[in-house]
Structure formats: structure tokens, C-alpha cells
Design an enzyme around this catalytic site. Structure first.
Site, PDB file in Angstrom:
ATOM      1  NE  ARG A  68      -3.946  -2.028   0.044  1.00  0.00           N
ATOM      2  CZ  ARG A  68      -4.840  -2.179  -0.927  1.00  0.00           C
ATOM      3  NH1 ARG A  68      -4.748  -1.453  -2.030  1.00  0.00           N
ATOM      4  NH2 ARG A  68      -5.808  -3.065  -0.812  1.00  0.00           N
ATOM      5  CB  ALA A  80     -11.382  -5.178   0.631  1.00  0.00           C
ATOM      6  CG  LEU A  82     -12.687   0.809  -5.281  1.00  0.00           C
ATOM      7  CD1 LEU A  82     -12.233   1.676  -6.454  1.00  0.00           C
ATOM      8  CD2 LEU A  82     -12.844   1.655  -4.035  1.00  0.00           C
ATOM      9  CD  GLU A  97     -13.163  -6.782  -5.321  1.00  0.00           C
ATOM     10  OE1 GLU A  97     -11.959  -7.129  -5.223  1.00  0.00           O
ATOM     11  OE2 GLU A  97     -13.571  -6.023  -6.214  1.00  0.00           O
ATOM     12  CD  GLU A 101      -8.718  -8.571  -3.464  1.00  0.00           C
ATOM     13  OE1 GLU A 101      -8.674  -8.931  -2.270  1.00  0.00           O
ATOM     14  OE2 GLU A 101      -8.690  -7.377  -3.813  1.00  0.00           O
ATOM     15  CD  GLU A 124     -13.228   3.363   1.843  1.00  0.00           C
ATOM     16  OE1 GLU A 124     -13.073   2.249   1.323  1.00  0.00           O
ATOM     17  OE2 GLU A 124     -12.301   4.002   2.376  1.00  0.00           O
ATOM     18  CD  GLU A 148      -5.863  -6.543  -7.170  1.00  0.00           C
ATOM     19  OE1 GLU A 148      -6.065  -7.203  -8.212  1.00  0.00           O
ATOM     20  OE2 GLU A 148      -6.781  -5.997  -6.521  1.00  0.00           O
TER      21      GLU A 148
END
Length: 208
Positions: A68, A80, A82, A97, A101, A124, A148
Site C-alpha cells: 500500500r 476487499a 470498490l 472480490e 483475489e 467512504e 495485486e
């Protein structure tokens, strides 16, 4: 007295969008305060997110390690993503997701909790789901890119994650809230008392 957050909207006398990004933007509002003065508030406008606390039959949580850039860390997180489509059913987004993922599907879904991640500077809203009855998803794996492509995947016992959270070793918001909420739910009324997977979500309304 029942403690409950309540909707309220103070008067905005001017607004502007000084920055528009790919997924989010920055908005500047001039807001009338209770005493009548006007204060300027800058905040990030966000489409909303979903996260999945996926627990297998051995009571291990599926976690991902991802870089990150804003915090210059590799963080252990739960799957997780959007809400890319306005009005999208958050359950469908969470299932997507988990597949993309982790290449995993789940039979049992519940709403674990709903949170505003940083309400002082961003709008958010995140819905965190509990997913159980895990199995390998069918078909080809989703092709990942950018950060990712460097992700690591692990299954970690829930008590080890709780220990890491309380020791200050794990920092991702959704992971922290998710594992502590699951622990609290088990100690309280039990998992069957959790809300159904398509429970209303006023922060991000959707059609079931």
C-alpha cells in the site's frame, strides 16, 4: 438510551471539486456551523467498498499481503474492493472480490458490520461480510495486475489475527474491524444473530 448514529445534513452554501481522480475525487464544501459561522471542509469522495472475512472449516481466516503505497507498507488484509457500479448489490461485489483475489467461493454469507473508514476526511463506507463454507472457485483464476501481482495469500487462525491486532502488528482497517467483530459476535448473541447478506445499507443504497 439507545446509542445509534443518525443521518443529518448541515447547510452547504458553496461547493467545488478541485480534484477529480479515476475512482475518487476531492470536494470542498462551505458548511454552516451551529452558531451561524461558515467553515470550509475538504474531503475525499469515495464510491464505497466491500470486504470479506472468509473463515474456513478449520477456523482460519483468508488473508492477503499487499503493498500500500500511501503508508509505505505491505499490509495483511482481507479481500476487499470498490463498489465500481453505482447501486451495485454489495453482496455481488463481495463475491466477485473473493473470487478475483483468492479464487474462492462461499456458501454462507452474513453482514458482519458496516463502517465509515475515516469520516473526518472521507465519505467512504465499507460493508464487511462474513463468508463461511469456503471452497475453490471454478474456472480460470482472475488475471491480476499492478500491486495485486505481488500479493501473497495465507490462511491464519483467528486467535493469531486477534493477537496481532492487539499487539499493534496488523493495521488494515477492514481486517482489524472484521476479526474483532467476529470475536465479539461469537462472545455475544452468536453468528446466527448477524444480519442477512442483503440487509439494507443506507450509506450505499442498492436493489436486492
Amino acid at each position: 438510551m439507545k446509542l445509534q448514529d443518525t443521518p443529518e445534513e448541515w447547510q452547504v452554501v458553496a461547493t467545488a471539486t478541485p480534484f477529480q481522480g479515476n475512482k475518487t475525487s476531492v470536494r470542498t464544501d462551505d458548511v454552516v456551523m451551529p452558531g451561524g459561522t461558515v467553515a470550509r471542509r475538504d474531503y475525499q469522495v469515495h464510491p464505497g467498498s466491500v470486504a470479506v472475512l472468509a473463515v474456513d472449516d478449520e477456523d482460519r481466516v483468508l488473508v492477503l499481503r499487499q503493498y500500500r503505497h500511501p503508508v509505505r507498507h505491505k499490509l495483511w488484509e482481507i479481500p476487499a474492493g470498490l463498489l465500481d457500479v453505482p447501486g451495485e448489490n454489495p453482496l455481488h461485489a463481495a463475491q466477485r472480490e473473493l473470487y478475483e483475489e483468492a479464487h474462492v467461493k462461499a456458501e454462507d454469507w452474513r453482514v458482519l458490520t458496516d463502517v465509515y473508514t475515516t469520516p473526518g476526511g472521507c465519505d467512504e463506507a465499507v460493508r464487511i461480510f462474513l463468508a463461511r463454507g469456503l471452497s475453490e472457485a471454478e474456472g480460470d483464476r482472475f488475471e491480476v495486475a499492478e500491486e495485486e501481482s505481488d500479493m501473497e495469500l495465507a490462511r491464519v487462525p483467528l486467535p493469531e489475527l486477534v493477537r496481532g491486532v492487539l499487539a499493534g502488528e496488523l493495521h488494515n482497517n477492514c481486517l482489524v474491524v472484521g476479526v474483532l467483530s467476529l470475536t465479539a459476535a461469537r462472545a455475544g448473541e452468536g453468528l446466527e444473530a448477524l444480519r442477512p447478506a442483503e440487509a439494507p445499507w443506507p450509506a450505499r443504497p442498492f436493489e436486492a
